[in-house]
Write an enzyme that holds these catalytic residues in place. Structure first.
Site, PDB file in Angstrom:
ATOM      1  N   GLU A  42       0.841  -1.201   0.000  1.00 13.18           N
ATOM      2  CA  GLU A  42       0.000   0.000   0.000  1.00 13.18           C
ATOM      3  C   GLU A  42       0.877   1.252   0.000  1.00 13.18           C
ATOM      4  O   GLU A  42       0.586   2.213  -0.693  1.00 13.18           O
ATOM      5  CB  GLU A  42      -0.916   0.001   1.227  1.00 13.18           C
TER       6      GLU A  42
ATOM      7  N   GLU B 240       2.987  11.786  10.565  1.00 14.58           N
ATOM      8  CA  GLU B 240       3.643  11.766  11.886  1.00 14.58           C
ATOM      9  C   GLU B 240       3.934  10.327  12.310  1.00 14.58           C
ATOM     10  O   GLU B 240       4.994  10.028  12.862  1.00 14.58           O
ATOM     11  CB  GLU B 240       2.744  12.435  12.944  1.00 14.58           C
TER      12      GLU B 240
END
Ligand SMILES: Cc1cc2nc3c(=O)[nH]c(=O)nc-3n(C[C@H](O)[C@H](O)[C@H](O)COP(=O)(O)OP(=O)(O)OC[C@H]3O[C@@H](n4cnc5c(N)ncnc54)[C@H](O)[C@@H]3O)c2cc1C
Length: 395
Positions: A250, A371
């Site tokens: 992915e 993040e």
């Protein structure tokens, strides 16, 4: 001249690239129309992509890179990366359903080869699209906290719970779903992966409209949905291994598809800017910076695709591809916003610059927030010392 159909294969990588390129140069009939058509909504975007895939499958180009027992002609991921490159170089596009394909199919082939033989051909050949039901309202970054449950029922499971942010989920024939089969607090050790038919009784789906106005995502509600055990992917409670394997693809194959599209988007931007007669030195600098970001992404994804193709485990290193994708995608569409000026803000957006700019904001969120990717790289790739908060405890 390129043959119209390829029935044996695989061609060597270079022969494949050249023959496919030559084929795409002959843009006549429906292929030419597919290149120039502007879809009126998201459903049509998906449908046009499926049509392009069907055409390329019939001619054999799309069969490259996939195993023979699911209808392919052999070859590997590098053939697939070339396929997306050449489609975009020819002014076409990466079909929406291929985003799900490159994410989900490798895990199915690896963890449930029999299911793959039975169910992959319609996805590969553009007959259907599939959705990925991982995220939940309270389990996105913290995927191990997911609460959708699959309890034993007859010869299989009864699934209940809610998923959210499922790309194309409301238009998909099957849903690759993570559900809890272990104890409530079993975290990553009690999750299983199931391939669920989206027309199963008990499933309802509600489209979510993006800031751009496009209903690309959906919520999926499972209410006592019966799923046969034959739809288990991998081991019961082994879903974390399946999802970890899948996330490598992915985060990197999607980035490989996207860089191909971003390069062709930048070319279109340069043409639009030139038409506005705003092509000054400043414009060259803005486009150049965006180009550098996309070229960095490309260099990275080439390496990753080669490694995955060779059967190497890329694991957490794929987070670097995902981070670079966010940077590149936002750089391209920030360049469009800056250079197209009033046309970007006030045109009817038939070229889609505004809606794609909106979508690019999500590039640092989908597939795992930036993040979180940085933390994965710091902890698991670079082995940096853990971040310590003011309390002296690990943040
Ligand atoms: C366009 C789009 C398509 C998507 N498609 C799919 C799909 O097809 N299937 C699917 O399952 N999901 C999909 N998602 C969901 C996506 O995977 C999640 O949005 C993503 O993992 C973040 O989870 P969240 O939205 O729950 O945000 P949260 O987990 O609530 O995080 C919110 C923000 O908090 C910060 N944060 C959270 N945890 C940490 C941490 N540990 N360290 C530092 N900062 C942190 C980050 O800035 C993050 O952006 C899609 C999302 C988008 C935007």
């Amino acid at each position: 001249m390129a043959p119209d159909t390829i029935t044996t294969g695989p061609l060597s990588l270079e022969d494949y690239r050249l023959a496919f390129r030559a084929r795409l140069r002959l843009q006549r009939g429906r292929l030419e129309e597919l290149r120039s058509v502007t879809p009126s909504d998201h459903e049509e975007t998906l449908a046009l992509g499926l049509e392009l895939t069907q055409l390329m499958w019939r001619e054999g180009w799309k069969r490259h890179g996939w195993p023979e027992d699911v209808g392919g002609l052999g070859g590997g991921l590098r053939h697939r990366a070339v396929y997306y490159d050449e489609l975009c170089n020819a002014g076409l596009f990466v079909p929406e359903s291929d985003n799900g394909l490159e994410t989900l199919a490798p895990a199915l082939l690896r963890f449930a080869p029999e299911l793959a033989r039975e169910l992959l051909p319609p996805l590969l050949s553009g007959q259907e699209a599939w959705g990925q039901c991982f995220s939940e309202p309270d389990a996105g970054s913290d995927l191990a906290g997911l609460r959708t449950r699959a309890v034993a029922a007859g010869d299989g499971y009864a699934v209940s719970g809610q998923k959210t942010w499922t790309s194309n989920g409301h238009l998909s024939a099957r849903l690759f779903t993570l559900a809890r089969t272990g104890a409530r607090d079993s975290r990553r050790h009690g999750i299983s992966a199931l391939l669920i038919d989206s027309d199963s009784p008990g499933i309802s789906r509600r489209a979510l409209t993006f800031a751009s106005g496009e209903p690309e995502l959906c919520e999926v509600f499972f209410d006592d949905v019966r799923v046969p055990r034959s739809r288990l992917i991998g081991e019961e409670n082994g879903g974390w291994d399946v999802s970890s394997y899948l996330l490598q693809f992915e985060r990197s194959m999607y980035a490989a598809q996207r860089q191909a599209w971003l390069f062709s988007t930048l070319r279109a931007l340069a043409a639009d800017v030139a038409a506005l007669d705003q092509a000054d030195a400043c414009a060259a600098e803005v486009v150049g910076k965006a180009w550098t970001a996309v070229a960095s992404l490309r260099a990275r994804t080439i390496t990753t695709v080669r490694r995955l193709d060779a059967g190497e485990a890329v694991g957490p290193e794929a987070s670097a591809d995902k981070l670079l994708l966010g940077v590149a995608e936002q750089a391209v569409f920030d360049a469009a916003r800056q250079l197209l000026g009033a046309a970007f803000l006030f045109d009817d957006d038939s070229a889609g610059w505004r809606s794609k700019w909106w979508y690019s904001r999500a590039a640092t969120v989908y597939g795992g927030a930036a993040e979180v990717q940085r933390t994965i790289l710091a902890d698991r790739v670079l082995g940096l010392p853990p971040e310590v908060g003011r309390s002296g405890k690990r943040a």
